[in-house]
Design a protein around this motif. Structure first.
Motif, PDB file in Angstrom:
ATOM      1  N   VAL A  59       0.606  -1.073  -0.003  1.00  0.00           N
ATOM      2  CA  VAL A  59      -0.032  -0.243  -0.046  1.00  0.00           C
ATOM      3  C   VAL A  59       0.750   1.239  -0.090  1.00  0.00           C
ATOM      4  CG1 VAL A  59      -1.641  -1.036   1.095  1.00  0.00           C
ATOM      5  CG2 VAL A  59      -0.269  -0.210   2.386  1.00  0.00           C
ATOM      6  N   SER A  60       2.162   1.161   0.246  1.00  0.00           N
ATOM      7  CA  SER A  60       3.092   2.143   0.154  1.00  0.00           C
ATOM      8  C   SER A  60       4.442   1.769  -0.312  1.00  0.00           C
ATOM      9  CB  SER A  60       3.317   2.761   1.435  1.00  0.00           C
ATOM     10  OG  SER A  60       4.183   2.024   2.437  1.00  0.00           O
ATOM     11  N   HIS A  61       5.491   2.647  -0.572  1.00  0.00           N
ATOM     12  CA  HIS A  61       6.802   2.244  -0.958  1.00  0.00           C
ATOM     13  C   HIS A  61       7.395   1.126   0.057  1.00  0.00           C
ATOM     14  CE1 HIS A  61       6.634   4.730  -4.385  1.00  0.00           C
ATOM     15  NE2 HIS A  61       6.503   5.975  -3.503  1.00  0.00           N
ATOM     16  N   ARG A  62       6.999   1.343   1.530  1.00  0.00           N
ATOM     17  CA  ARG A  62       7.813   0.508   2.381  1.00  0.00           C
ATOM     18  C   ARG A  62       7.294  -0.916   2.200  1.00  0.00           C
ATOM     19  NH1 ARG A  62       7.109   0.731   8.889  1.00  0.00           N
ATOM     20  NH2 ARG A  62       8.353  -1.132   9.308  1.00  0.00           N
ATOM     21  N   TYR A 136      12.270  -1.113   4.944  1.00  0.00           N
ATOM     22  CA  TYR A 136      12.921  -1.368   3.647  1.00  0.00           C
ATOM     23  C   TYR A 136      12.230  -1.095   2.481  1.00  0.00           C
ATOM     24  CZ  TYR A 136      16.667  -4.302   6.082  1.00  0.00           C
ATOM     25  OH  TYR A 136      17.532  -4.851   6.975  1.00  0.00           O
ATOM     26  N   TYR A 137      12.891  -0.607   1.379  1.00  0.00           N
ATOM     27  CA  TYR A 137      12.281  -0.382  -0.009  1.00  0.00           C
ATOM     28  C   TYR A 137      12.752  -1.412  -1.075  1.00  0.00           C
ATOM     29  CZ  TYR A 137      11.051   3.518   3.315  1.00  0.00           C
ATOM     30  OH  TYR A 137      10.838   4.241   4.044  1.00  0.00           O
ATOM     31  N   MET A 138      11.906  -1.110  -2.189  1.00  0.00           N
ATOM     32  CA  MET A 138      12.402  -2.049  -3.370  1.00  0.00           C
ATOM     33  C   MET A 138      13.287  -0.970  -4.190  1.00  0.00           C
ATOM     34  SD  MET A 138      12.462  -5.019  -4.999  1.00  0.00           S
ATOM     35  CE  MET A 138      10.825  -5.723  -4.253  1.00  0.00           C
ATOM     36  N   CYS A 139      14.436  -1.228  -4.551  1.00  0.00           N
ATOM     37  CA  CYS A 139      15.208  -0.556  -5.444  1.00  0.00           C
ATOM     38  C   CYS A 139      14.475  -0.341  -6.845  1.00  0.00           C
ATOM     39  CB  CYS A 139      16.770  -1.106  -5.615  1.00  0.00           C
ATOM     40  SG  CYS A 139      17.740   0.111  -6.768  1.00  0.00           S
ATOM     41  N   PHE A 140      14.446   1.050  -7.314  1.00  0.00           N
ATOM     42  CA  PHE A 140      13.868   1.114  -8.741  1.00  0.00           C
ATOM     43  C   PHE A 140      14.643   0.637  -9.873  1.00  0.00           C
ATOM     44  CE2 PHE A 140      12.747   3.733 -12.519  1.00  0.00           C
ATOM     45  CZ  PHE A 140      11.415   3.432 -12.629  1.00  0.00           C
ATOM     46  N   GLU A 154       9.823   7.171   8.671  1.00  0.00           N
ATOM     47  CA  GLU A 154       9.210   6.870   7.517  1.00  0.00           C
ATOM     48  C   GLU A 154       8.263   8.019   7.091  1.00  0.00           C
ATOM     49  OE1 GLU A 154       6.162   3.405   5.383  1.00  0.00           O
ATOM     50  OE2 GLU A 154       6.520   3.692   7.714  1.00  0.00           O
ATOM     51  N   GLY A 155       7.562   8.661   8.085  1.00  0.00           N
ATOM     52  CA  GLY A 155       6.518   9.673   8.050  1.00  0.00           C
ATOM     53  C   GLY A 155       7.178  10.859   7.269  1.00  0.00           C
ATOM     54  N   ALA A 156       8.444  11.169   7.529  1.00  0.00           N
ATOM     55  CA  ALA A 156       9.199  12.305   6.718  1.00  0.00           C
ATOM     56  C   ALA A 156       9.461  11.849   5.233  1.00  0.00           C
ATOM     57  CB  ALA A 156      10.603  12.522   7.322  1.00  0.00           C
ATOM     58  N   HIS A 160       8.239  14.452   1.871  1.00  0.00           N
ATOM     59  CA  HIS A 160       9.104  14.578   0.776  1.00  0.00           C
ATOM     60  C   HIS A 160       8.542  14.163  -0.806  1.00  0.00           C
ATOM     61  CE1 HIS A 160      12.149  15.644   3.821  1.00  0.00           C
ATOM     62  NE2 HIS A 160      12.878  15.798   2.998  1.00  0.00           N
ATOM     63  N   ASP A 161       7.318  13.471  -0.569  1.00  0.00           N
ATOM     64  CA  ASP A 161       6.667  13.077  -1.713  1.00  0.00           C
ATOM     65  C   ASP A 161       7.453  12.432  -2.558  1.00  0.00           C
ATOM     66  OD1 ASP A 161       4.635  12.810  -3.415  1.00  0.00           O
ATOM     67  OD2 ASP A 161       4.724  14.457  -4.430  1.00  0.00           O
ATOM     68  N   VAL A 162       8.105  11.266  -2.039  1.00  0.00           N
ATOM     69  CA  VAL A 162       9.195  10.491  -2.678  1.00  0.00           C
ATOM     70  C   VAL A 162       8.437   9.369  -3.833  1.00  0.00           C
ATOM     71  CG1 VAL A 162      10.799   8.617  -2.700  1.00  0.00           C
ATOM     72  CG2 VAL A 162      10.847  10.527  -1.078  1.00  0.00           C
ATOM     73  N   LYS A 163       9.088   9.720  -4.935  1.00  0.00           N
ATOM     74  CA  LYS A 163       8.423   8.838  -6.196  1.00  0.00           C
ATOM     75  C   LYS A 163       9.088   7.399  -6.174  1.00  0.00           C
ATOM     76  CE  LYS A 163       7.233  12.888  -8.604  1.00  0.00           C
ATOM     77  NZ  LYS A 163       7.311  13.813  -9.894  1.00  0.00           N
ATOM     78  N   ALA A 164       8.582   6.386  -6.891  1.00  0.00           N
ATOM     79  CA  ALA A 164       9.240   5.268  -6.750  1.00  0.00           C
ATOM     80  C   ALA A 164      10.637   5.198  -7.450  1.00  0.00           C
ATOM     81  CB  ALA A 164       8.387   3.995  -7.622  1.00  0.00           C
TER      82      ALA A 164
END
Length: 268
Positions: A59-62, A136-140, A154-156, A160-164
């Motif tokens: 549901v999120s990048h995490r 943990y995140y998935m490397c693009f 994580e909230g921060a 920053h509106d990080v994109k994938a």
């Protein structure tokens, strides 16, 4: 309507006898209106709805894996009919869990009260603690999971509106940063604080390494112009020279030193 069971065939009466009238995933169609899959926990859902739940994934990048649990009782989703979708997701979950637990031990947090105390939330469950404590995140680029810092930051990330496409692991950030360990991979590469001449102890926003003081004052350091080496936390000039020997990228740029696990850098 047919029933796809996860156990030996059994005889059922009307559909409501083994589940609610409506699928608890879609909440729109009755169970009797489509093929149904029954999980090991006993709850039943539309087969297609369950597949879509798994295919939708995060549901999120995490990388979190709550979607692998039954929507009703939170038991693991299990059924042979779902194995083609489940297998790669379980492998990814196990990889992230292994990495998180290893980092927990490396940082000495496996002795946390929440883990060792009988009253702790994660008593005797270090892997579960690690999965909640770290992000943990998935490397693009390489499509591999990588350590993205403490979950408390994580909230921060979303501020920053990080994109994938901005989520890049240390091994893929650029030629000058490609440092990997043949034994430990990229998970334990030591970095300097982006904003001063100190070793980093935090990795936040899935992109930025901080020392303790710069992390505590990140709103200040991230908006100020980079200071020239040698500089201490918060831009304080260091008259005695650079504590890192000056052998690093300019402040304001990420810089890796090598494997902290192999070098046993306690500050990492």
């Amino acid at each position: 309507m047919s029933l796809v069971e996860s156990t030996a065939p059994r005889t059922y009466g009307r559909v409501p006898s083994y589940g609610p009238d409506y699928c608890s995933i879609c909440y729109t169609d009755a169970l009797r209106d489509a093929d149904v899959v029954q999980l090991l926990c006993g709850h039943a859902f539309h087969l297609d709805c369950t597949r879509k739940l798994l295919e939708h994934k995060f549901v999120s990048h995490r990388l979190t894996f709550h979607f692998l649990l039954c929507p009703l009782c939170k038991a693991p989703i299990e059924n042979p009919a779902l194995d083609p979708v489940l297998a790669p997701l379980k492998a990814l979950r196990d990889d992230v869990r292994r990495k998180a637990k290893t980092r927990l031990i490396f940082e000495g947090l496996d002795k946390s009260t929440d883990i060792v105390s009988p009253s702790g939330r994660f008593y005797n469950k270090p892997a579960e603690f690690a999965m909640e404590h770290y992000a943990y995140y998935m490397c693009f680029k390489c499509k591999q999971p990588y350590f993205g810092g403490a979950a408390q930051c994580e909230g921060a990330v979303w501020d920053h509106d990080v994109k994938a496409e901005e989520l890049i692991c240390p091994a893929c950030v650029g030629p000058e940063q490609v440092q990997t360990c043949s034994k430990h991979g990229t998970d334990y590469i030591a970095f300097k604080c982006r904003y001063c001449c100190s070793y980093a102890v935090y990795f936040c926003f899935s992109t930025t390494h901080f020392c303790e003081m710069c992390h505590s004052n990140n709103a200040v350091v991230t908006t100020a112009p980079p200071h020239l080496c040698p500089t201490g936390p918060l831009g304080k000039h260091l008259p005695g020279g650079c504590p890192l020997g000056g052998k690093h990228a300019p402040n304001g740029v990420e810089h890796a030193f090598g494997c902290a696990m192999c070098a046993n850098l306690s500050s990492f």
